[in-house]
Design a protein around this motif. Structure first.
Motif, PDB file in Angstrom:
ATOM      1  N   MET A  32      37.368  58.165  65.216  1.00  0.00           N
ATOM      2  CA  MET A  32      37.664  57.599  63.765  1.00  0.00           C
ATOM      3  C   MET A  32      37.163  56.323  63.894  1.00  0.00           C
ATOM      4  O   MET A  32      36.972  55.673  64.536  1.00  0.00           O
ATOM      5  N   GLU A  39      38.628  42.897  77.062  1.00  0.00           N
ATOM      6  CA  GLU A  39      39.836  41.873  77.375  1.00  0.00           C
ATOM      7  C   GLU A  39      40.278  42.192  78.939  1.00  0.00           C
ATOM      8  O   GLU A  39      40.616  41.372  79.566  1.00  0.00           O
ATOM      9  N   VAL A  78      37.654  54.942  79.200  1.00  0.00           N
ATOM     10  CA  VAL A  78      38.495  54.420  77.885  1.00  0.00           C
ATOM     11  C   VAL A  78      37.524  55.108  76.487  1.00  0.00           C
ATOM     12  O   VAL A  78      38.280  55.363  75.903  1.00  0.00           O
ATOM     13  N   ARG A 113      37.718  49.123  68.841  1.00  0.00           N
ATOM     14  CA  ARG A 113      39.057  49.044  69.353  1.00  0.00           C
ATOM     15  C   ARG A 113      39.179  49.055  70.661  1.00  0.00           C
ATOM     16  O   ARG A 113      39.672  48.196  71.698  1.00  0.00           O
ATOM     17  N   LEU A 114      38.554  50.378  71.244  1.00  0.00           N
ATOM     18  CA  LEU A 114      38.626  50.762  72.696  1.00  0.00           C
ATOM     19  C   LEU A 114      37.769  49.916  73.474  1.00  0.00           C
ATOM     20  O   LEU A 114      38.056  49.234  74.536  1.00  0.00           O
ATOM     21  N   PHE A 126      39.275  46.540  73.985  1.00  0.00           N
ATOM     22  CA  PHE A 126      40.401  46.510  75.331  1.00  0.00           C
ATOM     23  C   PHE A 126      39.578  46.517  76.532  1.00  0.00           C
ATOM     24  O   PHE A 126      40.174  45.541  77.484  1.00  0.00           O
ATOM     25  N   CYS A 127      38.386  47.038  76.513  1.00  0.00           N
ATOM     26  CA  CYS A 127      37.379  46.822  77.937  1.00  0.00           C
ATOM     27  C   CYS A 127      37.027  45.505  78.150  1.00  0.00           C
ATOM     28  O   CYS A 127      37.182  44.739  79.187  1.00  0.00           O
ATOM     29  N   GLU A 140      37.779  53.043  65.706  1.00  0.00           N
ATOM     30  CA  GLU A 140      38.559  53.118  67.090  1.00  0.00           C
ATOM     31  C   GLU A 140      37.729  52.791  68.261  1.00  0.00           C
ATOM     32  O   GLU A 140      38.325  52.381  69.257  1.00  0.00           O
ATOM     33  N   ALA A 188      35.667  56.985  75.507  1.00  0.00           N
ATOM     34  CA  ALA A 188      35.258  58.515  75.495  1.00  0.00           C
ATOM     35  C   ALA A 188      36.611  59.000  74.935  1.00  0.00           C
ATOM     36  O   ALA A 188      36.664  60.309  74.369  1.00  0.00           O
ATOM     37  N   SER A 189      37.573  58.390  75.059  1.00  0.00           N
ATOM     38  CA  SER A 189      38.994  58.954  74.627  1.00  0.00           C
ATOM     39  C   SER A 189      38.927  59.157  72.969  1.00  0.00           C
ATOM     40  O   SER A 189      39.725  60.123  72.533  1.00  0.00           O
TER      41      SER A 189
END
Lengths: 423, 423
Positions: free
Chosen positions: B43, B56, B69, B49-50, B53-54, B46, B71-72
């Motif tokens: 999406m 961070e 992470v 966003r992922l 996270f990585c 997305e 690939a989700s």
């Protein structure tokens, strides 16, 4: 040096800051020289978000595709925890359900774990690498992702602990252990140092929501020592010499702990649980004939409705009887409709239902060898004029059904009566 | 009946409503009797966003865990599209990168696709099941998830089209095809019915951002017919008899299409691209000696900085020369620092950089057999007093560097000069 499986729930994994806190707890175990595997849940709220996407896509969703979607939540947190551990200088890598693999049956969305190929995992742990494993997921023999059903990560952790022959499985939750009763009701509730699997099963199934029931059953079957402890307190760096949380072990292990003075001698009663999610049903004037009761419960069993307490009273009229039983409140509407459909066959007069009831249970392996446990319960409640509507017992549990309004009073009275109040 | 691979980007997959729209387009192809595989992106938003996270979790992230992470995102959309297709009554299932598997090398986060085991996939497609495949991901020979780098889903689609020997690979984007030039600059730009791989590579690399360059190179190597079309217009139910988007094919295929009157005869020039992301560097008074130029470009090559246009002017003084070249603006700081460090070895006087430049390119396979293309370009620009700062040419392209402010004017002038304006 021990081999430890640790498990962290969604609240502990919600965001980078909390994942860093988890990584610190995990690394402290590795630094202590232990071999460590960590099982993680998805970030709090993430699984709900993914389930919601599935519902929007297809209300009658194919569970195999649902599993592809929802398993991603744990995949993300396992990668992120591995990265965070690496940032703290630890060796770490993720092991996805299909990678290990964690074999399950093919009941997608509610799969059961079978065999786990843990050889590579054990080798990696022995080399000093922290293994990070997404909970809740596995692989079917169709080579597709499965999930274990909501709350399945506890079960994943116990299954992995069994597969790697771990010395202990530490389940970190938002409570710091199992208490003699709900501390929100009884301020003097005490944290238990240890309970048996059987006690935990009874406590869990009657409302002490600490561990998924399934995971306790699996731990009992596999003989996995489980510890429940908090990821939010300062006491979260347990080692083999202290028990900051509650150990859940076998009867024999518990006796050994007593002998070795790791825990004080157990009380007769381990804990008191309450459950407000039951509903009471009464069918009046059922014919007092062979087969009458079976006509009531057979259709409910066919509908997979779990009937709990059952009592049969002698009716006012000869040849008739009243039958009372409890079912989960969630099943009440379905249950009522099934019984109404079978009214002719059963032959009852009235169907009375009541959701304003609570089940109070006293649980303890000690009662196996002591008489008078039930009697103490009945007397203590009678002294406070609390009316008992139904009773059921097992080897290590006595449950009574009472008016819901009297729940807190009953729990407090019993906590004192069984000598459980903290000093 | 044909075998078709379709690919949808993140904008098309952003939310349940848009996924339903995609499912309708896909099902219309299946209903037409085609065998269909669909490759999907995450999406929109997305992956960012992922990735965040990585970052961070670990600013210097391990690319293997980063891949777990990120690939989700595609895993989620592939499950959701399969569910949505099922809701529309179609047979569909997802095939994750590790399931097929899509073998890649182990350059995590920027992996290259090797072999794809497509037998089971083909069998499933032949049975009438729509295959839904997450783009951007594969499996290394270490049995770990890889990703192909940002924008890799186009490449996934082409690779799968090659593996299943698809008749066509349809890439749905937020534009409806490849244009003679940027329609935001030239209102009379025309959509092209077909271009060759070589032309598309030149157009893509000089700023017509429709397809990932890597995917075009792979399509050329594997001979995959690619069509670019929009997922947002009404013309999105293409069949073998119409070309609603732009076909990207080989030279031979294009000639065949001309012969069969599928497309009108091509112009000499296919399209005009512009690129404002270049920077111009000039080193003055470099010694005019053997090896001098190599002293400039060798350290830049070592740093993987892509040098594009190079011109060497005769300097004012004998035995000295000025060297001008372009690099991507993103590399300018790094490039400048490398050159300053090598100042002594190179022996230049001043280092002048300019980011206020634009590269304008005219592209077309037709120029292989026609003289005068470059001459038309120079004359047309000179007539409008547009100064040319550098020139580079390839077999099918002539590029000039001009002042950035004159970009739009130059594109419009050339579009008219080469007869590309729509009627």
């Amino acid at each position: 040096m021990a081999r430890i499986v640790m498990k962290f729930g969604g609240t502990s994994m919600a965001g980078s800051e909390r994942i860093r806190r988890v990584a610190q707890i995990v690394r402290s175990q590795a630094d202590a020289g232990h071999e460590v595997a960590v099982v993680v849940s998805a970030m709090a709220g993430e699984t709900d978000r993914l389930v919601n996407f599935c519902r929007e896509a297809n209300p009658l969703y194919d569970p195999a595709e649902y599993d592809v979607v929802v398993a991603s939540g744990e995949q993300v947190t396992s990668g992120l925890l591995a990265l965070t551990l690496q940032a703290l200088g630890a060796k770490a890598r993720s092991w996805l359900g299909w990678q290990m693999p964690i074999h399950t049956d093919k009941a997608y969305a509610k799969a059961r774990i079978g065999n786990i190929d843990a050889e590579a995992l054990i080798a990696s742990m022995q080399s000093g690498e922290i293994a990070v494993i997404p909970g809740f997921q596995g692989l079917s023999d169709e080579n597709r992702i499965t999930t274990l059903g909501r709350g399945g990560s506890d079960t994943s952790a116990v299954a992995i602990a069994a597969a790697v022959k771990a010395d202990r499985c530490d389940i970190y939750t938002d409570v710091d252990g199992v208490y003699t009763t709900d501390p929100r009701i009884v301020a003097r509730a005490r944290k238990l140092k240890a309970v048996t699997y059987e006690e935990m099963l009874e406590l869990a199934s009657v409302g002490a929501k600490v561990l998924q029931t399934r995971s306790v059953g699996l731990a009992m079957k596999e003989g996995v020592k489980v510890q429940v402890l908090s990821s939010f307190t300062d006491e979260n760096a347990p080692n083999a010499d202290s028990i900051p949380g509650t150990m859940i072990v076998s009867d024999e292990e518990l006796e050994k702990m007593e002998l070795e003075n790791e825990i004080v001698e157990r009380q007769l009663i381990t804990g008191i649980a309450h459950d407000k999610n039951e509903a009471k049903l009464t069918l009046t004037r059922v014919p007092d004939l062979p087969g009458a009761v079976s006509n009531i419960f057979a259709p409910l069993a066919d509908a997979a409705i779990n009937v709990d307490m059952i009592i049969q009273n002698v009716g006012r009229d000869k040849g008739e009887t009243d039958v009372t039983f409890t079912v989960p409140q969630a099943d009440l509407v379905r249950c009522t409709s099934i019984l109404e459909n079978a009214r002719e066959k059963i032959g009852f007069n009235r169907l009375i239902s009541d959701t304003k009831v609570a089940k109070i249970s006293v649980v303890g392996v000690g009662m196996k060898s002591h008489a008078g446990v039930a009697s103490t319960m009945f007397t203590s409640l009678a002294d406070r004029k609390i009316n008992i509507q139904a009773i059921s017992t097992s080897e290590i549990k006595v449950s009574v059904l009472i008016d819901e309004d009297e729940t807190e009073l009953a729990v407090r009275v019993l906590h004192t009566a069984y000598g459980l109040d903290a000093e």
